[in-house]
Design an enzyme around this catalytic site. Structure first.
Site, mmCIF file in Angstrom:
data_model
loop_
_atom_site.group_PDB
_atom_site.id
_atom_site.type_symbol
_atom_site.label_atom_id
_atom_site.label_comp_id
_atom_site.label_asym_id
_atom_site.label_seq_id
_atom_site.Cartn_x
_atom_site.Cartn_y
_atom_site.Cartn_z
ATOM 1 N N THR A 1 -42.193 7.602 -7.547
ATOM 2 C CA THR A 1 -43.592 7.223 -7.782
ATOM 3 C C THR A 1 -43.966 7.356 -9.257
ATOM 4 O OG1 THR A 1 -44.209 7.932 -5.572
ATOM 5 C CG2 THR A 1 -45.987 7.740 -7.190
ATOM 6 N N ARG B 1 -40.924 18.506 -13.721
ATOM 7 C CA ARG B 1 -41.036 19.950 -13.536
ATOM 8 C C ARG B 1 -40.356 20.661 -14.696
ATOM 9 N NH1 ARG B 1 -44.607 19.613 -10.741
ATOM 10 N NH2 ARG B 1 -44.975 20.317 -8.610
ATOM 11 N N GLU C 1 -45.478 28.708 -16.306
ATOM 12 C CA GLU C 1 -46.824 28.131 -16.448
ATOM 13 C C GLU C 1 -47.872 29.163 -16.061
ATOM 14 O OE1 GLU C 1 -47.220 24.337 -14.481
ATOM 15 O OE2 GLU C 1 -45.385 23.608 -15.365
ATOM 16 N N HIS D 1 -50.241 20.992 -17.362
ATOM 17 C CA HIS D 1 -49.910 20.485 -16.018
ATOM 18 C C HIS D 1 -51.112 19.745 -15.409
ATOM 19 C CE1 HIS D 1 -47.134 21.170 -12.319
ATOM 20 N NE2 HIS D 1 -47.740 19.999 -12.247
ATOM 21 N N ALA E 1 -51.661 14.312 -13.921
ATOM 22 C CA ALA E 1 -52.088 13.494 -12.776
ATOM 23 C C ALA E 1 -53.576 13.668 -12.465
ATOM 24 C CB ALA E 1 -51.263 13.852 -11.540
HETATM 25 P P1 NAD Z 1 -40.898 10.807 -5.695
HETATM 26 O O1 NAD Z 1 -40.291 11.484 -4.525
HETATM 27 O O2 NAD Z 1 -41.649 9.540 -5.501
HETATM 28 O O3 NAD Z 1 -39.772 10.518 -6.786
HETATM 29 C C1 NAD Z 1 -38.765 11.420 -7.150
HETATM 30 C C2 NAD Z 1 -37.567 10.598 -7.548
HETATM 31 O O4 NAD Z 1 -36.571 11.438 -8.130
HETATM 32 C C3 NAD Z 1 -36.923 9.885 -6.358
HETATM 33 O O5 NAD Z 1 -36.764 8.531 -6.674
HETATM 34 C C4 NAD Z 1 -35.589 10.596 -6.219
HETATM 35 O O6 NAD Z 1 -34.576 9.765 -5.721
HETATM 36 C C5 NAD Z 1 -35.333 10.990 -7.654
HETATM 37 N N1 NAD Z 1 -34.301 12.018 -7.802
HETATM 38 C C6 NAD Z 1 -34.182 13.200 -7.146
HETATM 39 N N2 NAD Z 1 -33.092 13.852 -7.553
HETATM 40 C C7 NAD Z 1 -32.489 13.063 -8.490
HETATM 41 C C8 NAD Z 1 -31.327 13.188 -9.292
HETATM 42 N N3 NAD Z 1 -30.520 14.260 -9.187
HETATM 43 N N4 NAD Z 1 -31.025 12.173 -10.149
HETATM 44 C C9 NAD Z 1 -31.826 11.087 -10.248
HETATM 45 N N5 NAD Z 1 -32.938 10.916 -9.522
HETATM 46 C C10 NAD Z 1 -33.260 11.891 -8.655
HETATM 47 O O7 NAD Z 1 -41.810 11.888 -6.373
HETATM 48 P P2 NAD Z 1 -42.931 11.626 -7.508
HETATM 49 O O8 NAD Z 1 -44.251 11.497 -6.868
HETATM 50 O O9 NAD Z 1 -42.448 10.588 -8.425
HETATM 51 O O10 NAD Z 1 -42.905 13.033 -8.241
HETATM 52 C C11 NAD Z 1 -41.719 13.481 -8.874
HETATM 53 C C12 NAD Z 1 -41.895 14.915 -9.333
HETATM 54 O O11 NAD Z 1 -42.788 14.925 -10.436
HETATM 55 C C13 NAD Z 1 -42.541 15.817 -8.293
HETATM 56 O O12 NAD Z 1 -41.554 16.414 -7.461
HETATM 57 C C14 NAD Z 1 -43.259 16.835 -9.122
HETATM 58 O O13 NAD Z 1 -42.417 17.935 -9.374
HETATM 59 C C15 NAD Z 1 -43.557 16.105 -10.415
HETATM 60 N N6 NAD Z 1 -44.976 15.726 -10.555
HETATM 61 C C16 NAD Z 1 -45.654 16.208 -11.622
HETATM 62 C C17 NAD Z 1 -46.978 15.862 -11.815
HETATM 63 C C18 NAD Z 1 -47.740 16.387 -12.990
HETATM 64 O O14 NAD Z 1 -48.942 16.578 -12.894
HETATM 65 N N7 NAD Z 1 -47.119 16.615 -14.118
HETATM 66 C C19 NAD Z 1 -47.627 15.022 -10.884
HETATM 67 C C20 NAD Z 1 -46.900 14.526 -9.805
HETATM 68 C C21 NAD Z 1 -45.562 14.885 -9.655
#
Ligand code: NAD
Length: 307
Positions: free
Chosen positions: A144, A225, A254, A273, A276
């Site tokens: 996403t 993360r 954090e 952080h 979003a």
């Molecule tokens: P998501 O599940 O839509 O996407 C995560 C992607 O990472 C997936 O496509 C998955 O296949 C991929 N992935 C996992 N392990 C992998 C690896 N070893 N190599 C390559 N790709 C790999 O999740 P998202 O909504 O995109 O969120 C991702 C992460 O971002 C969350 O888990 C969260 O920790 C972080 N996040 C941070 C904020 C923020 O405010 N900074 C907001 C939302 C999410």
């Protein structure tokens, strides 16, 4: 399970007022209350930011974040607690935040804001500012967040490459690399943007070898993360000039400790952080929860189920 009482845990307050979500869910066929730690046991489901031991006694926990690395997934499984997350809602907000970082670096806005704090003028050197078209951003993690970043940066003329486990192509990405080829992927990018979740595989995936492989004029961004990145190695790369700068929303610790050198580096943008954050956050969470309340009633599988 029967869903009679949903608690909005007070920890969501760090992202939006709990009462906004309670009111948003007023049409639910269950009672919805804002709850503190003492009232968790009286709920069938809890919507939360943080984890509490008492969640092992409820039937369903919904995380208002996409990342679920702070929850003990095995214990949830053992106690038959369903865990759902909030992936799918942060594409635009995080995409725009990352675009803001890149525009700041390209147009030197962070240096002007810093100078303004000291009522100081001074223009950048003639060859400091640049424009985004013609640059390449390598997005590590194509879920996403990665998709949202690709869409917003693509609209600004940035060429987008990606890193995902399979290396299969995806719309919006001009080139795709497998995770094991991450060093090749980052080598020809002006920006490297990490949008990965924290897992056993991604823990410290971004370490000194990645910063060495990056161009010394390239910028690093982490909105996934903190623990995905070896932070001391990042500090070394910034201090030694192995990379040009960084924009960081997430950290190994954090909030970022006061003594971290990252706070005071000229070419580092630190955000707490909140990549979003949007005033619509509670509304997006309400839609996810309402969707799953409906699925529970009709006996369908939960959307965004993690455990
Ligand atoms: P998501 O599940 O839509 O996407 C995560 C992607 O990472 C997936 O496509 C998955 O296949 C991929 N992935 C996992 N392990 C992998 C690896 N070893 N190599 C390559 N790709 C790999 O999740 P998202 O909504 O995109 O969120 C991702 C992460 O971002 C969350 O888990 C969260 O920790 C972080 N996040 C941070 C904020 C923020 O405010 N900074 C907001 C939302 C999410």
């Amino acid at each position: 399970f029967d869903l009679e009482r949903i608690g909005v845990h007070e920890s969501v307050e760090q992202v939006f007022p709990p009462a906004e979500l309670r009111d948003e869910l007023a049409d639910c066929p269950a009672t919805v209350d804002v709850v503190g730690d003492d009232e968790i046991a009286a709920c069938d489901a809890v919507i939360t930011l943080e984890h509490r031991e008492a969640f092992l006694e409820v039937d369903w926990v919904h995380s208002i974040q996409a990342g679920v690395d702070r929850f003990p997934l095995e214990a949830f499984d053992e106690h038959d607690v369903v865990l759902t997350n909030s992936t799918g809602i942060h594409d635009r907000s995080v995409g725009e935040t990352v675009a803001g970082y890149l525009l700041a670096f390209a147009r030197r806005l962070h240096t002007h804001v810093a100078a303004q704090q000291e009522c100081r003028g001074g223009r950048p050197a003639w060859d400091e500012a640049f424009t985004l078209p013609g640059t390449t951003a390598c997005v590590v993690g194509t879920g996403t967040l990665g998709g949202g970043v690709a869409e917003v940066l693509g609209a600004l003329g940035v060429r987008i490459t990606g890193v995902r486990r399979s290396a299969d192509s995806l719309p919006g990405f001009e080139e795709m690399y497998a995770t094991e080829d991450v060093l090749d992927a980052v080598a020809d990018a002006e920006f490297v943007i990490v949008t990965l979740p924290l897992t056993d595989e991604t823990n410290h995936l971004i370490a000194a070898d990645v910063f060495d492989a990056m161009d010394e004029d390239a910028y690093f961004v982490n909105v996934g993360r903190g623990q995905v990145v070896d932070e001391p190695a990042l500090v070394d790369a910034l201090e030694s000039g192995a990379i040009a700068g960084a924009a960081l929303d997430v950290f190994e610790d954090e909030p970022l400790p006061k003594e971290s050198p990252l706070w005071t580096m000229d070419e580092v943008i630190v955000t707490p952080h909140c990549a979003a954050f949007t005033e619509d956050y509670f509304h997006d969470i309400g839609e996810l929860v309402r969707e799953n309340v409906g699925r529970l009633e009709s006996g369908d599988a939960f959307h965004n189920r993690v455990v």
